[in-house]
Design a protein around this motif. Structure first.
Motif, mmCIF file in Angstrom:
data_model
loop_
_atom_site.group_PDB
_atom_site.id
_atom_site.type_symbol
_atom_site.label_atom_id
_atom_site.label_comp_id
_atom_site.label_asym_id
_atom_site.label_seq_id
_atom_site.Cartn_x
_atom_site.Cartn_y
_atom_site.Cartn_z
ATOM 1 N N LYS A 84 -3.429 -1.400 -3.170
ATOM 2 C CA LYS A 84 -4.092 -2.087 -2.064
ATOM 3 C C LYS A 84 -3.743 -3.572 -2.086
ATOM 4 O O LYS A 84 -3.752 -4.214 -3.125
ATOM 5 N N GLY A 85 -3.397 -4.088 -0.907
ATOM 6 C CA GLY A 85 -3.089 -5.498 -0.777
ATOM 7 C C GLY A 85 -1.629 -5.850 -1.020
ATOM 8 O O GLY A 85 -1.284 -7.039 -1.063
ATOM 9 N N MET A 86 -0.752 -4.847 -1.198
ATOM 10 C CA MET A 86 0.679 -5.120 -1.397
ATOM 11 C C MET A 86 1.240 -5.812 -0.159
ATOM 12 O O MET A 86 0.948 -5.406 0.956
ATOM 13 N N VAL A 93 7.794 -0.178 0.679
ATOM 14 C CA VAL A 93 7.749 0.611 -0.552
ATOM 15 C C VAL A 93 7.436 2.075 -0.223
ATOM 16 O O VAL A 93 8.043 2.990 -0.776
ATOM 17 N N ILE A 94 6.503 2.307 0.693
ATOM 18 C CA ILE A 94 6.175 3.678 1.111
ATOM 19 C C ILE A 94 7.410 4.346 1.705
ATOM 20 O O ILE A 94 7.738 5.483 1.365
ATOM 21 N N ASP A 95 8.120 3.639 2.571
ATOM 22 C CA ASP A 95 9.335 4.187 3.184
ATOM 23 C C ASP A 95 10.383 4.502 2.111
ATOM 24 O O ASP A 95 11.015 5.561 2.129
#
Length: 157
Positions: free
Chosen positions: A6-8, A14-16
């Motif tokens: 949380k808060g990245m 990064v998710i992609d």
């Protein structure tokens, strides 16, 4: 894989990146502490099925690897006795190739006796037959043969 929190600031990137890594078909998988009850089945394992009819002195060995199956017909010490029963059947479906070894379509190979070759047929139900005219009492002393085919069956249980 990069950990997401949380808060990245670069969370969406990064998710992609993580999804792209998961979708890569060449991705290596590492498993720690794997417990298997039974056996691991798959395309790199080789499966065998054997049948021998002592009363007629011949049988077969089937070998499955991936979707390929090889069947070898053999006898012991010559003198295969009356290999053909009704309907030119060598081995009926009850004793023929079990599920996991059956052809995806009728398949043909060669059967040899002492005198002349004959046709070896593998039926969808696993039965094995031949053309009776080529297998007489005089020419199946050293009965042998082979056939190769592909199967769509699941791996044997």
């Amino acid at each position: 894989m990069e950990k997401i929190f949380k808060g990245m600031e670069n969370g969406p990137e990064v998710i992609d990146k993580n999804f792209n890594e998961l979708a890569d078909p060449k991705r290596d998988q590492t498993v720690n502490d794997l417990t298997v009850k039974g056996e691991i089945k798959g395309k790199d394992k080789v499966y065998y099925h054997k049948y021998f009819d002592d009363s007629r002195n011949f049988g077969y060995i089937a070998k499955r690897y991936g979707t390929s199956v090889d069947v070898i017909i053999y006898n012991k010490n010559g003198d295969a006795k009356s290999p053909l029963s009704g309907n030119n059947t060598l081995i009926d479906s009850q004793h023929g190739l079990p599920a996991g070894f059956r052809p995806s379509e009728m398949s043909y190979g060669t059967l040899f006796g002492d005198v002349q070759p004959a046709l070896l047929v593998v039926w969808l139900d696993g039965a094995l037959s031949s053309n009776k005219s080529a297998l007489t009492q005089d020419n199946y002393w050293n009965l042998s043969g082979s056939v190769h085919f592909t199967t769509n069956d699941d791996f044997p249980g």
